[in-house]
Design an enzyme around this catalytic site. Structure first.
Site, PDB file in Angstrom:
ATOM      1  N   CYS A 180       0.828  -1.211   0.000  1.00  0.00           N
ATOM      2  CA  CYS A 180       0.000   0.000   0.000  1.00  0.00           C
ATOM      3  C   CYS A 180       0.859   1.256   0.000  1.00  0.00           C
ATOM      4  CB  CYS A 180      -0.950  -0.003   1.185  1.00  0.00           C
ATOM      5  SG  CYS A 180      -0.143  -0.172   2.790  1.00  0.00           S
ATOM      6  N   HIS A 485      -1.653   1.234   7.561  1.00  0.00           N
ATOM      7  CA  HIS A 485      -2.092   1.138   6.169  1.00  0.00           C
ATOM      8  C   HIS A 485      -2.022   2.518   5.537  1.00  0.00           C
ATOM      9  CE1 HIS A 485      -4.164  -0.272   2.635  1.00  0.00           C
ATOM     10  NE2 HIS A 485      -5.146   0.597   2.807  1.00  0.00           N
TER      11      HIS A 485
END
Length: 532
Positions: A180, A485
């Site tokens: 990510c 994230h």
């Protein structure tokens, strides 16, 4: 010289072939035919997926399937398209006595008089030595289509027209295992107007590039990525090519499936692009702040420097003799310190600067820039050697912007060792004015405060510069350092979109400005051009 060959018979002399006997009107079409054939041969079989057999095509149907393997041919003397497999191009020849047809798959010309393909196009397209007719002696004759041909033109025009879509350029990226950090950075680069225009304008062509190090060329990988993102395909794309190149090029720094820092990946990628643009044998970069000062980089005109490079001015003033020592340092990004304000009710164990609830105080981007350019006292072990006093003296150091980049990257230092993340919220504007932080403004006023009447002084120092930036991308880190994230928000066609790996959803400016940003991307509102 063999002009034809392959099927029924061969001709040993191209002058004996009857397809050489054409009127000057037909000869006038030769350059257009050559260019069309060249486009077919360079684009592969794409042309055969656009055209359709005029006889096979059911005009009553809005959409007719493309018949693969039908060997479509285009008549070289009119606009008829017929398939070879069902004999429709042959029937067209029988009815019209048009002898030449272009194979839309291979780009070859078929001559019905020779019953063979013409391979030596060079000798075919060369005019006869005794052909002295010119365009002046042969007046141009306009072509007027009949009713049937007009229907075909309108139908085919409908086939090759593509509707405009506001989603062109919005394509999700699959997470390949804790990637990510890479996906969020790549999405901001895809919507960087300068980099997007560079790669989509074919300024670096991966098919003709000769600069490859061990089979890897990062600009070629980026060129491939931009072509995929802006292809119109909405299916999430897997950027494994660029990931593999980064693994090989960056060695163990980004290899494996552990979570990495998005800011470090951005710096590594920009450094790698710079080295590939400027060196025939680029070496793996050292992942530090970019760029390192050198004579070659001072005058570097590569795409990376033209877009991202700026210059900081450092003024060190001796408190004894007031001598000022000035140095200039290039930068690709600016890292800003953050005070560690704790959340309401949270434990103050990790506090490093001040203990204030979020509800009581928060930071702004302008206050971070003010702190970045605030004069700093250097004393004790940090004393500076003064050339005038010839000794170590207490000094004050001040940073300011000397040359502004086209794209400004602002990075907030949210991560501290060993495993502390600063969650301090930072407000930032959609439009950022860097006028108060430009070097010439600080030196033109005694107190360093910008006033309205100082605008003339600023223009006299820096010319017609416009230090106003527009926000176009934000990278955000959610969670803690051990289990976090990355997502990003990008500006696309005057709208905002949230990119979360393979998922892209619409957002709005209010949501964007309320995110807890990690990296901000601004682009100059007005581009400056050097006078030659």
């Amino acid at each position: 010289m063999k002009t034809c060959g392959g099927s029924s018979h061969r001709l040993t002399d191209s002058t004996h072939c009857e397809h050489r006997v054409f009127s000057p009107q037909h000869r006038a079409n030769f350059p257009k035919i050559k260019e069309f054939i060249r486009s077919i041969r360079t684009s592969g079989d794409e042309a055969s997926t656009i055209f359709r057999c005029a006889t096979c095509w059911d005009k009553s149907s809005e959409s007719s399937p493309v018949i693969f393997g039908a060997r479509l041919h285009l008549c070289a003397e009119c606009i008829f398209v017929g398939c070879w497999a069902n004999g429709h191009i042959q029937d067209h020849h029988q009815h019209t006595l048009h002898y030449l047809a272009i194979d839309l798959t291979l780009g070859h010309i078929y001559c019905f008089r020779c019953r063979d393909y013409i391979y030596d196009l060079g000798s075919y397209f060369e005019p006869d030595q005794d052909d002295t007719m010119t365009d002046e002696s042969s007046p141009r004759k306009d072509w007027l289509p009949n009713v049937i041909e007009m229907e075909l033109v309108q139908s085919y025009s409908k086939q090759i027209s593509f509707p405009q879509s506001k989603f062109l350029g919005l394509r999700g990226l699959n997470n390949l295992g804790n990637t990510c950090f890479m996906n969020s950075v790549l999405q901001t680069l895809f919507h960087n107007p300068l980099m997007r225009n560079f790669f989509l304008s074919d300024s670096h062509n991966r098919r003709t590039c000769t600069k490859k190090a061990n089979g890897i060329c990062l600009p070629c990988e980026m060129d491939y990525l931009y072509s995929e993102i802006y292809s119109g395909n909405k299916t999430p794309f897997s950027p494994h090519h660029i990931l593999y190149s980064i693994w090989r090029y960056a060695s163990s720094t980004f290899a494996g499936y552990e979570q990495q820092d998005a800011h470090e990946f951005l710096i590594a990628l920009l450094n790698g692009l710079h080295l590939h643009f400027t060196s025939a044998d680029p070496k793996p970069p050292i992942f530090a702040d970019l760029p390192q000062e050198s004579e070659s980089q001072k005058n570097c005109s590569c795409m990376v420097h033209a877009i991202w490079n700026g210059t900081l001015r450092s003024d060190v003033t001796c408190t004894s003799c007031q001598h000022i020592s000035t140095t200039y340092d290039p930068f690709f990004d600016v890292s800003l310190d953050l005070p560690n304000y704790r959340k309401k009710g949270a434990s103050p164990k990790a506090l490093t600067m001040v203990d204030v609830d979020f509800d009581e105080k928060s930071e702004s981007l302008e206050s971070c820039l003010e702190r970045f350019t605030r004069p700093e006292t250097l004393n004790g072990r940090e004393k500076f050697f003064c050339q005038t006093c010839q000794g170590y003296r207490d000094t004050t150091k001040k940073l300011s912007f000397h040359m502004l980049p086209v794209v400004l990257c602002l990075h907030f230092k949210r991560f501290e060792q060993p495993s502390t993340k600063i969650e301090t919220p930072v407000t930032f504007p959609e439009t950022l004015d860097l006028t108060p932080f430009i070097a010439e403004m600080w030196t033109s006023t005694d107190d360093g405060n910008f006033q309205d009447d100082d605008l003339e002084i600023l223009e006299s120092h820096v010319g017609d510069v416009d230090p106003v930036y527009q926000l176009f991308g934000i990278v955000t880190h959610i969670g803690n350092m051990d289990n976090g994230h990355y997502i990003c928000h990008v500006r696309h066609q005057n709208g905002w979109y949230k990119c979360d790996d393979a998922w892209i959803t619409e957002s709005d400016l209010e949501q964007v400005l309320s995110t807890n940003a990690y990296v901000l991307f601004y682009v100059k509102r007005v581009l400056d051009y050097e006078k030659e």
